[in-house]
Design a protein around this motif. Structure first.
Motif, PDB file in Angstrom:
ATOM      1  N   LEU A 249      57.226 -35.888 107.388  1.00 22.79           N
ATOM      2  CA  LEU A 249      55.970 -35.818 106.778  1.00 22.79           C
ATOM      3  C   LEU A 249      56.062 -36.047 105.226  1.00 22.79           C
ATOM      4  N   ARG A 250      57.041 -35.555 104.683  1.00 24.28           N
ATOM      5  CA  ARG A 250      57.264 -35.733 103.249  1.00 24.28           C
ATOM      6  C   ARG A 250      57.658 -36.988 102.757  1.00 24.28           C
ATOM      7  N   VAL A 251      58.710 -37.708 103.632  1.00 27.32           N
ATOM      8  CA  VAL A 251      59.251 -38.913 103.303  1.00 27.32           C
ATOM      9  C   VAL A 251      58.131 -39.965 103.608  1.00 27.32           C
ATOM     10  N   ILE A 262      52.760 -39.194  92.842  1.00 29.65           N
ATOM     11  CA  ILE A 262      53.517 -38.012  92.807  1.00 29.65           C
ATOM     12  C   ILE A 262      54.601 -37.805  93.788  1.00 29.65           C
ATOM     13  N   LYS A 263      55.715 -37.491  93.474  1.00 30.64           N
ATOM     14  CA  LYS A 263      56.994 -37.439  94.417  1.00 30.64           C
ATOM     15  C   LYS A 263      56.741 -35.921  95.044  1.00 30.64           C
ATOM     16  N   LEU A 264      56.411 -35.896  96.344  1.00 32.07           N
ATOM     17  CA  LEU A 264      56.308 -34.705  97.097  1.00 32.07           C
ATOM     18  C   LEU A 264      57.684 -34.233  97.344  1.00 32.07           C
ATOM     19  N   THR A 265      57.860 -32.864  96.992  1.00 33.82           N
ATOM     20  CA  THR A 265      58.971 -32.096  97.187  1.00 33.82           C
ATOM     21  C   THR A 265      58.963 -30.914  98.124  1.00 33.82           C
ATOM     22  N   MET A 266      60.408 -30.802  98.752  1.00 33.12           N
ATOM     23  CA  MET A 266      60.340 -29.755  99.660  1.00 33.12           C
ATOM     24  C   MET A 266      60.125 -28.565  98.999  1.00 33.12           C
ATOM     25  N   ALA A 305      65.045 -23.157  87.323  1.00 30.47           N
ATOM     26  CA  ALA A 305      65.272 -24.291  86.943  1.00 30.47           C
ATOM     27  C   ALA A 305      66.618 -24.514  86.420  1.00 30.47           C
ATOM     28  N   ASP A 306      67.544 -25.332  86.612  1.00 27.90           N
ATOM     29  CA  ASP A 306      68.824 -25.502  86.131  1.00 27.90           C
ATOM     30  C   ASP A 306      68.647 -26.473  84.681  1.00 27.90           C
ATOM     31  N   THR A 307      68.965 -25.913  83.274  1.00 34.39           N
ATOM     32  CA  THR A 307      68.777 -26.521  82.341  1.00 34.39           C
ATOM     33  C   THR A 307      69.934 -26.775  81.619  1.00 34.39           C
ATOM     34  N   ILE A 355      61.338 -18.398  93.479  1.00 29.82           N
ATOM     35  CA  ILE A 355      62.288 -19.344  94.614  1.00 29.82           C
ATOM     36  C   ILE A 355      63.283 -19.958  93.834  1.00 29.82           C
ATOM     37  N   SER A 356      64.426 -19.695  94.269  1.00 29.05           N
ATOM     38  CA  SER A 356      65.486 -20.388  93.555  1.00 29.05           C
ATOM     39  C   SER A 356      66.103 -21.513  94.619  1.00 29.05           C
ATOM     40  N   SER A 357      65.998 -22.928  94.259  1.00 28.72           N
ATOM     41  CA  SER A 357      66.198 -23.819  95.176  1.00 28.72           C
ATOM     42  C   SER A 357      67.655 -24.592  94.959  1.00 28.72           C
ATOM     43  N   LEU A 358      68.483 -24.749  95.636  1.00 34.38           N
ATOM     44  CA  LEU A 358      69.950 -25.282  95.233  1.00 34.38           C
ATOM     45  C   LEU A 358      69.856 -26.271  96.268  1.00 34.38           C
ATOM     46  N   GLY A 359      68.765 -26.726  97.153  1.00 35.42           N
ATOM     47  CA  GLY A 359      68.986 -27.386  98.011  1.00 35.42           C
ATOM     48  C   GLY A 359      69.338 -28.851  97.883  1.00 35.42           C
ATOM     49  N   GLY A 360      69.098 -29.222  96.532  1.00 30.60           N
ATOM     50  CA  GLY A 360      69.512 -30.586  95.842  1.00 30.60           C
ATOM     51  C   GLY A 360      70.821 -30.720  95.749  1.00 30.60           C
ATOM     52  N   ILE A 361      71.640 -29.575  95.525  1.00 34.71           N
ATOM     53  CA  ILE A 361      72.838 -29.558  94.966  1.00 34.71           C
ATOM     54  C   ILE A 361      73.924 -29.285  96.097  1.00 34.71           C
ATOM     55  N   LEU A 380      66.824 -21.392  98.497  1.00 28.85           N
ATOM     56  CA  LEU A 380      66.886 -22.292  99.352  1.00 28.85           C
ATOM     57  C   LEU A 380      68.263 -22.895  99.392  1.00 28.85           C
ATOM     58  N   SER A 381      69.006 -23.291 100.639  1.00 30.89           N
ATOM     59  CA  SER A 381      70.138 -24.145 100.212  1.00 30.89           C
ATOM     60  C   SER A 381      69.867 -25.560 100.962  1.00 30.89           C
ATOM     61  N   ARG A 382      71.131 -26.191 101.152  1.00 29.71           N
ATOM     62  CA  ARG A 382      71.017 -27.628 101.459  1.00 29.71           C
ATOM     63  C   ARG A 382      70.433 -27.708 102.953  1.00 29.71           C
ATOM     64  N   SER A 383      69.661 -28.429 103.234  1.00 29.42           N
ATOM     65  CA  SER A 383      69.331 -28.675 104.484  1.00 29.42           C
ATOM     66  C   SER A 383      70.361 -29.540 105.398  1.00 29.42           C
ATOM     67  N   GLY A 384      70.458 -29.401 106.725  1.00 32.55           N
ATOM     68  CA  GLY A 384      71.433 -30.199 107.357  1.00 32.55           C
ATOM     69  C   GLY A 384      71.051 -30.383 108.946  1.00 32.55           C
ATOM     70  N   MET A 399      67.867 -28.448 109.649  1.00 34.19           N
ATOM     71  CA  MET A 399      67.517 -27.106 109.271  1.00 34.19           C
ATOM     72  C   MET A 399      67.571 -26.551 107.941  1.00 34.19           C
ATOM     73  N   LEU A 400      66.753 -25.948 107.205  1.00 33.63           N
ATOM     74  CA  LEU A 400      66.803 -25.440 106.166  1.00 33.63           C
ATOM     75  C   LEU A 400      67.053 -24.023 105.748  1.00 33.63           C
ATOM     76  N   PRO A 401      68.286 -23.617 105.172  1.00 38.14           N
ATOM     77  CA  PRO A 401      68.595 -22.140 105.119  1.00 38.14           C
ATOM     78  C   PRO A 401      67.988 -21.442 104.028  1.00 38.14           C
TER      79      PRO A 401
HETATM   80  N1  CAO Z   1      68.084 -29.628 101.388  1.00 49.73           N
HETATM   81  C1  CAO Z   1      68.659 -31.205 101.207  1.00 49.73           C
HETATM   82  N2  CAO Z   1      68.299 -31.677  99.989  1.00 49.73           N
HETATM   83  C2  CAO Z   1      67.240 -31.372  99.128  1.00 49.73           C
HETATM   84  C3  CAO Z   1      66.823 -30.021  99.327  1.00 49.73           C
HETATM   85  C4  CAO Z   1      67.389 -29.178 100.510  1.00 49.73           C
HETATM   86  N3  CAO Z   1      66.637 -27.908 100.403  1.00 49.73           N
HETATM   87  N4  CAO Z   1      65.859 -29.748  98.505  1.00 49.73           N
HETATM   88  C5  CAO Z   1      65.873 -31.101  97.563  1.00 49.73           C
HETATM   89  N5  CAO Z   1      66.689 -31.846  98.217  1.00 49.73           N
HETATM   90  C6  CAO Z   1      66.993 -33.131  98.103  1.00 49.73           C
HETATM   91  C7  CAO Z   1      65.757 -33.872  97.686  1.00 49.73           C
HETATM   92  O1  CAO Z   1      65.440 -34.638  98.875  1.00 49.73           O
HETATM   93  C8  CAO Z   1      65.798 -35.038  96.668  1.00 49.73           C
HETATM   94  O2  CAO Z   1      66.974 -35.937  97.198  1.00 49.73           O
HETATM   95  P1  CAO Z   1      66.180 -37.662  96.695  1.00 49.73           P
HETATM   96  O3  CAO Z   1      66.436 -37.483  95.154  1.00 49.73           O
HETATM   97  O4  CAO Z   1      67.228 -38.317  97.627  1.00 49.73           O
HETATM   98  O5  CAO Z   1      64.884 -37.737  97.019  1.00 49.73           O
HETATM   99  C9  CAO Z   1      66.975 -34.228  95.587  1.00 49.73           C
HETATM  100  O6  CAO Z   1      67.641 -33.087  96.439  1.00 49.73           O
HETATM  101  C10 CAO Z   1      66.263 -33.616  94.469  1.00 49.73           C
HETATM  102  O7  CAO Z   1      65.195 -32.669  95.072  1.00 49.73           O
HETATM  103  P2  CAO Z   1      63.694 -32.555  94.118  1.00 49.73           P
HETATM  104  O8  CAO Z   1      63.398 -33.730  93.246  1.00 49.73           O
HETATM  105  O9  CAO Z   1      62.840 -32.108  95.349  1.00 49.73           O
HETATM  106  O10 CAO Z   1      64.093 -31.370  93.278  1.00 49.73           O
HETATM  107  P3  CAO Z   1      64.331 -30.048  93.940  1.00 49.73           P
HETATM  108  O11 CAO Z   1      63.032 -29.465  94.438  1.00 49.73           O
HETATM  109  O12 CAO Z   1      65.287 -29.924  94.797  1.00 49.73           O
HETATM  110  O13 CAO Z   1      64.927 -29.172  92.375  1.00 49.73           O
HETATM  111  C11 CAO Z   1      64.452 -27.736  90.629  1.00 49.73           C
HETATM  112  C12 CAO Z   1      63.851 -29.176  91.437  1.00 49.73           C
HETATM  113  C13 CAO Z   1      63.823 -27.773  89.529  1.00 49.73           C
HETATM  114  C14 CAO Z   1      64.488 -26.553  91.568  1.00 49.73           C
HETATM  115  C15 CAO Z   1      65.994 -28.077  90.311  1.00 49.73           C
HETATM  116  O14 CAO Z   1      65.895 -29.174  89.355  1.00 49.73           O
HETATM  117  C16 CAO Z   1      66.813 -27.297  90.002  1.00 49.73           C
HETATM  118  O15 CAO Z   1      66.823 -26.756  88.907  1.00 49.73           O
HETATM  119  N6  CAO Z   1      67.602 -26.464  90.844  1.00 49.73           N
HETATM  120  C17 CAO Z   1      68.511 -25.418  90.439  1.00 49.73           C
HETATM  121  C18 CAO Z   1      67.962 -24.200  90.714  1.00 49.73           C
HETATM  122  C19 CAO Z   1      68.989 -23.043  90.340  1.00 49.73           C
HETATM  123  O16 CAO Z   1      70.019 -23.261  89.403  1.00 49.73           O
HETATM  124  N7  CAO Z   1      68.954 -22.112  91.223  1.00 49.73           N
HETATM  125  C20 CAO Z   1      70.185 -21.001  91.003  1.00 49.73           C
HETATM  126  C21 CAO Z   1      69.459 -19.865  90.210  1.00 49.73           C
HETATM  127  S1  CAO Z   1      70.487 -18.750  90.344  1.00 49.73           S
HETATM  128  O17 CAO Z   1      71.624 -19.017  89.409  1.00 49.73           O
END
Ligand code: CAO
Length: 435
Positions: A249-251, A262-266, A305-307, A355-361, A380-384, A399-401
């Motif tokens: 749906l997101r895609v 607007i880019k819809l994010t997970m 947010a990772d800065t 919420i701490s999302s590391l899914g993109g990493i 949130l970790s990386r879905s696979g 699956m999203l951890p």
């Molecule tokens: N599983 C797999 N892929 C994921 C995902 C998940 N759970 N979540 C996001 N992604 C992918 C997206 O699909 C996107 O891919 P594309 O660029 O190909 O579309 C990419 O990762 C970037 O995702 P996004 O634009 O949706 O951004 P995000 O929501 O993942 O991240 C933010 C936003 C602010 C949370 C992020 O920039 C960030 O700072 N993350 C780090 C948080 C952190 O440091 N946490 C640790 C805290 S404790 O030390």
């Protein structure tokens, strides 16, 4: 307008006491029982409250002057709605009602652990002498957890002012100074907790090194994370959500919206689902306050947010009142502000749940540290793609951890498992949000 004389009420045995603080000035609007001046005898200091509401017309006391019962403090233009100050309206003696007796502070009350650290005696230093400060400044320091004995007073005769307490707090928060308790803990290297001292190693003996000072944000967030890790009994519940349909749906929506939309994010979907879970399990949307649990009826969600300078946690306000697209837009704006170092204090306050999302990493699961005074945080970790048994066959599912850390003083393990399972069910079938 009636002019009212406000006088020093019965202050017990104290006579001819010094005026050490004047808390109002001509033109100020004062409320009934608002403190007007602070006086100090050799036994205690006390604030003298107003016996009427109105606007200060003229001060009749001076800093350093002396007053006794009946001395005129000021003239007040009485507020029309305020009750006559005992006796009749016009100029007259305003005597304190019994219930409005002056607040006397003779000994510093116990102090919360915020800045003082474990083991620090009330108001610091172990000294039995009272630091030179008015009751209102003492109260202010107590609320912040500032060890008053360590604050240098810049007021008359070295008196500690509210500004001194603010400056001390800022210096501690920025890492420019440390409280004695912090210094003791540092010097003891954990000895206060009965731990081995921190290893002292001359790394240069083993190879080239480069010392690099921690950034200001790292120092501040590090101190917060350390406190939260040590003071909160963390447990992490791990689960997985089947987001196959949600990701499709997101895609699809992102394709429909095109590059300009607007880019819809997970993350935005997860925030929306987390709000629904917080509503179903209110103890997750709460903070501990002594023996009370403060349940919040608002839904402000922080996200890590990772800065370039380190971790920051902007807070998306009123997430319950926003759609997923708006959440995606606002989190993206906040994350950009964080990366550019432009977040203001209001952007980072008022969070209920993080919420701490590391899914993109990357990563499978992790243990996020709770952002006190919140009681839970979702990682949130990386879905696979994984083979998931559907009752007849293995099917490839995305699956999203989910890693939910919770404060075990507030939340039981069963409740955490239910919260995570409910969240997973919502993400697996987002239509359930509407139920
Ligand atoms: N599983 C797999 N892929 C994921 C995902 C998940 N759970 N979540 C996001 N992604 C992918 C997206 O699909 C996107 O891919 P594309 O660029 O190909 O579309 C990419 O990762 C970037 O995702 P996004 O634009 O949706 O951004 P995000 O929501 O993942 O991240 C933010 C936003 C602010 C949370 C992020 O920039 C960030 O700072 N993350 C780090 C948080 C952190 O440091 N946490 C640790 C805290 S404790 O030390």
């Amino acid at each position: 307008m009636a002019l009212v004389e406000v006088k020093v009420p019965d202050i017990g045995d104290s006579k001819d006491v010094g005026v050490i603080e004047i808390l109002v000035k001509p033109g100020d609007a004062v409320k009934m029982e608002q403190s007007l001046i602070t006086v100090e005898s050799d036994k205690a200091s006390m604030e003298i409250p107003s016996s009427a509401a109105g606007t200060v017309k003229e001060l009749k006391v001076k800093l350093g002057g002396r007053v006794s019962e009946g001395s005129l403090i000021l003239l007040l233009e009485a507020a029309s709605s305020s009750p006559p100050p005992l006796g009749e309206g016009r100029v007259g003696a305003a005597v304190l009602p019994v219930s409005a007796a002056p607040a006397i502070t003779a000994a510093p009350p116990p102090q919360p652990p915020a800045l003082a650290g474990a083991g620090s005696p009330a108001n610091g230093g172990g000294s039995q002498t009272l630091p030179h400060a008015s009751p209102s400044v003492r109260k202010f320091a107590r609320e912040l957890g500032v060890p008053l004995a360590e604050v240098k007073g810049t007021g008359p005769k070295g008196r500690i002012t509210q500004e001194d307490v603010q400056n001390f707090t800022q210096a501690v928060m920025s890492g420019a100074t440390q409280t004695k308790a912090q210094q003791e803990q540092g010097a003891a290297g954990g000895a206060a907790l009965g731990l081995l001292p921190w290893p002292q190693v001359d790394f240069a003996k083993f190879g080239p090194i480069e010392p690099r000072p921690l950034s200001r944000i790292k120092k501040i967030s590090g101190a917060n994370l350390h406190r939260n890790w040590v003071m909160i009994p963390h447990v992490t519940n791990n689960d997985e959500a089947d987001i196959t349909n949600l990701e499709a749906l997101r895609v699809q929506i992102n394709q429909e919206n095109g590059k300009t939309g607007i880019k819809l994010t997970m993350l935005a979907f997860v925030i929306k689902a987390a709000v629904a879970a917080l509503k179903k399990f209110p103890e997750f949307n709460a903070s501990l306050d002594g023996d009370n649990l403060v349940l919040k009826r608002y839904y402000h969600i922080g996200f890590a947010a990772d800065t370039p300078n380190g971790l920051m946690v902007p807070v998306l306000k009123d997430a319950d009142q926003k759609g997923v697209l708006q959440i995606a837009q606002e989190t993206s704006d906040l994350a950009k502000k964080a990366r550019e170092g432009k977040l203001g204090p209001a952007d980072m306050q008022g969070g209920c749940f993080s919420i701490s999302s590391l899914g993109g990493i990357g990563g499978t699961h992790f243990t996020p540290i709770i952002n006190a005074p919140e009681v839970a945080i979702l990682g949130l970790s990386r879905s696979g793609l994984k083979p998931v048994w559907d009752g007849q066959a293995f099917a490839p599912r995305l699956m999203l951890p989910l890693s939910l850390s919770y404060d075990h003083r507030v939340i039981d393990g069963a409740a955490a498992a239910r919260f995570n399972a409910y969240l997973a069910a919502l993400l697996a079938d987002f239509r359930r949000i509407a139920l």
